[in-house]
Design an enzyme around this catalytic site. Structure first.
Site, PDB file in Angstrom:
ATOM      1  N   ASP A 130     -38.503  20.263  16.488  1.00 26.94           N
ATOM      2  CA  ASP A 130     -39.891  20.183  16.922  1.00 26.94           C
ATOM      3  C   ASP A 130     -39.925  19.341  18.190  1.00 26.94           C
ATOM      4  OD1 ASP A 130     -42.608  20.342  17.110  1.00 26.94           O
ATOM      5  OD2 ASP A 130     -43.047  19.369  15.199  1.00 26.94           O
ATOM      6  N   ASP A 165     -42.596  25.549  20.663  1.00 27.77           N
ATOM      7  CA  ASP A 165     -41.881  24.278  20.615  1.00 27.77           C
ATOM      8  C   ASP A 165     -41.275  23.954  19.253  1.00 27.77           C
ATOM      9  OD1 ASP A 165     -44.362  24.009  19.433  1.00 27.77           O
ATOM     10  OD2 ASP A 165     -44.603  21.911  20.001  1.00 27.77           O
ATOM     11  N   GLU A 166     -41.137  24.951  18.389  1.00 25.78           N
ATOM     12  CA  GLU A 166     -40.708  24.663  17.030  1.00 25.78           C
ATOM     13  C   GLU A 166     -39.894  25.837  16.490  1.00 25.78           C
ATOM     14  OE1 GLU A 166     -42.829  23.398  12.775  1.00 25.78           O
ATOM     15  OE2 GLU A 166     -44.042  24.009  14.497  1.00 25.78           O
TER      16      GLU A 166
END
Length: 484
Positions: A11, A105-106
């Protein structure tokens, strides 16, 4: 559950805000809020400095401004964030063929499937190497969680934030989960959490002690049984490499309700263009065009039209959305519009739709289908008197070079001229129609970033900047054109 912590969850730390701080030296160590800036806008991401004031994602922007009035408020630059995300996903792909992206983003990664980890030591080494590679490639930081299941890997990455790595050894799951809130488990949102609280269950250990039968009675067979297993630390969900997209859509909420039918039609056409851009970027085409309209009274209408075959042609999507709009009553005003394409495929029927884009007529129409109405520009239409300069977006001046919009209003636009890795730049104000000022391209955060590792040109994250980065001059809130 695995016997080794070989499932990794990455993350990125305050991703949008951290990317803005890294590209704008004057924002290092300062509170930054990214999101929609209108009265109905919401926070997409807040930097760690802004979070100290209570600002968080999904918060109404008006509330964020009251909590942190001196923060920098910026409009998102999704193309810029996507380019960084692509670099990160390539690094994850080098670890394993099983990468499951959850957002820009993960992502989850199955390290065992990639042959890079089979025990605790090798898993930790792979995680630390990944964090170093992300920093070298993007100039940003990410937090890594390692565990024997997806649920616990995600919990570990939350514990590691910001800019850290946490590993949960297999066999310690129940001890770790027991005292935590039920909200930490996947599938337990506010409504389910409140339902469990009224039944006297607030921690994960409460769920385990209640037993499967009681949870099934409260929540139903599927949800209750799944929640009981997770409360015991059991999660057998695999890392799935590909998630098939079911649709592509874009929508906008307007600060002031739209009443002018011509303006509404123009907004639908603009949304159709953005939707087609995303559709093509994903490598898909689609056969069902969807229009979403939220009216002044918050009632939401959805209309759709299914074509004879998939297409990614702008003219076809735009005209179909326009036809759908004609069937919607917008008399009282419109607060939100959206255009989407579903029924995705990996090919297009160009022979069927090529003529439609060129002439506005669809060949081989089905019986009873409405004819395509060509777009007609309103007579005497003129370009807006003022160009709009979004706070935070990139510009370039013929004399001063690259910079970003700090704010605009009253016919003026204020620009701070600086680049990733430079010292905090100077601020200058121009007329909004200054011919020497034009929209610019985002500059890379890392020199040679397109080719992998490079030289970091900017602070790695808001948290790191707060610990050791040299802060620049106070950054303005982004919406005041004369703030220094």
């Amino acid at each position: 559950m695995r016997a080794a912590p070989t499932i990794l969850h990455l993350d990125m730390d305050a991703f949008f805000a951290a990317a803005e701080q890294a590209s704008k030296p004057s924002l290092r160590g300062k509170p930054v809020v990214v999101g929609g800036l209108g009265p109905r806008g919401v926070v997409a991401t807040a930097s760690y400095e802004a979070r100290r004031f209570g600002v968080h994602s999904a918060m109404p922007m008006g509330q964020a401004r009251r909590l942190a009035p001196n923060a920098a408020y910026l409009v998102p630059r999704f193309a810029f964030y996507r380019s960084i995300s692509e670099q990160v996903m390539r690094l994850l792909g080098s670890l394993s063929p099983l990468v499951e992206p959850l957002s820009l983003d993960e992502a989850f990664v199955d390290l065992e499937a990639g042959g890079v980890a089979d025990d605790t030591a090798s898993a930790r080494a792979a995680g630390e190497r990944l964090r170093a590679d992300i920093l070298a490639t993007t100039g940003l930081t990410g937090s890594v969680g390692l565990a024997g299941s997806k649920m616990l890997a995600k919990i570990a990455s939350e514990q590691a934030k910001p800019d850290g790595l946490a590993l949960i050894p297999p066999g310690t799951e129940r001890e770790l989960l027991g005292p935590k809130s039920v909200r930490i488990l996947p599938g337990v949102g506010p409504a389910t959490g409140e339902h469990l609280r009224r039944a006297g269950m607030t921690t994960v250990s409460d769920l385990a002690e209640a037993g499967e039968d009681e949870l099934v009675r409260l929540l139903g067979r599927a949800h209750g049984a799944s929640l009981y297993r997770m409360a015991l630390g059991h999660d057998d969900r695999p890392v799935v490499a590909e998630r098939d997209a079911k649709s592509v859509s874009v929508e906008d909420t307007f600060a002031v309700d739209l009443h002018d039918r011509v303006r509404i039609r123009a907004e639908v056409e603009r949304l159709a263009e953005r939707c087609v851009e995303r559709l093509r970027a994903s490598g898909h085409s689609g056969r069902t065009i969807v229009l979403k309209v939220r009216r002044f009274d918050f009632s939401t209408l959805t209309r759709s039209e299914t074509l004879r075959g998939p297409t990614d042609a702008l003219g076809v999507v735009r005209e179909a959305a326009g036809r759908l709009l004609e069937a919607v009553d917008t008399t009282g005003g419109v607060r939100l519009l959206g255009v989407g394409v579903s029924g995705l495929a990996d090919y297009t029927q160009e022979d069927l739709f090529a003529q439609a884009e060129l002439t506005g007529e669809r060949g081989g129409e089905e019986a009873g289908a409405a004819p395509v109405v060509p777009v007609v520009e309103p007579a005497g239409a003129v370009a807006p008197a003022e160009r709009y300069w979004a706070p935070g977006h990139d510009v370039r001046h013929a004399v001063h070079g690259a910079g970003w919009v700090q704010g605009s209003g009253l016919g003026r636009v204020t620009v701070r001229f600086e680049e990733p890795g430079s010292a905090p730049g100077r601020v200058r104000t121009f007329a909004v129609d200054d011919p020497e000022l034009e929209a610019g391209e985002a500059l890379p955060l890392v020199r040679g970033s397109g080719a992998g590792a490079g030289v970091v040109l900017a602070p790695v994250s808001s948290a790191a900047a707060g610990r050791g980065g040299a802060p620049g001059p106070a950054a303005g809130p982004g919406s005041h054109p004369h703030h220094p």
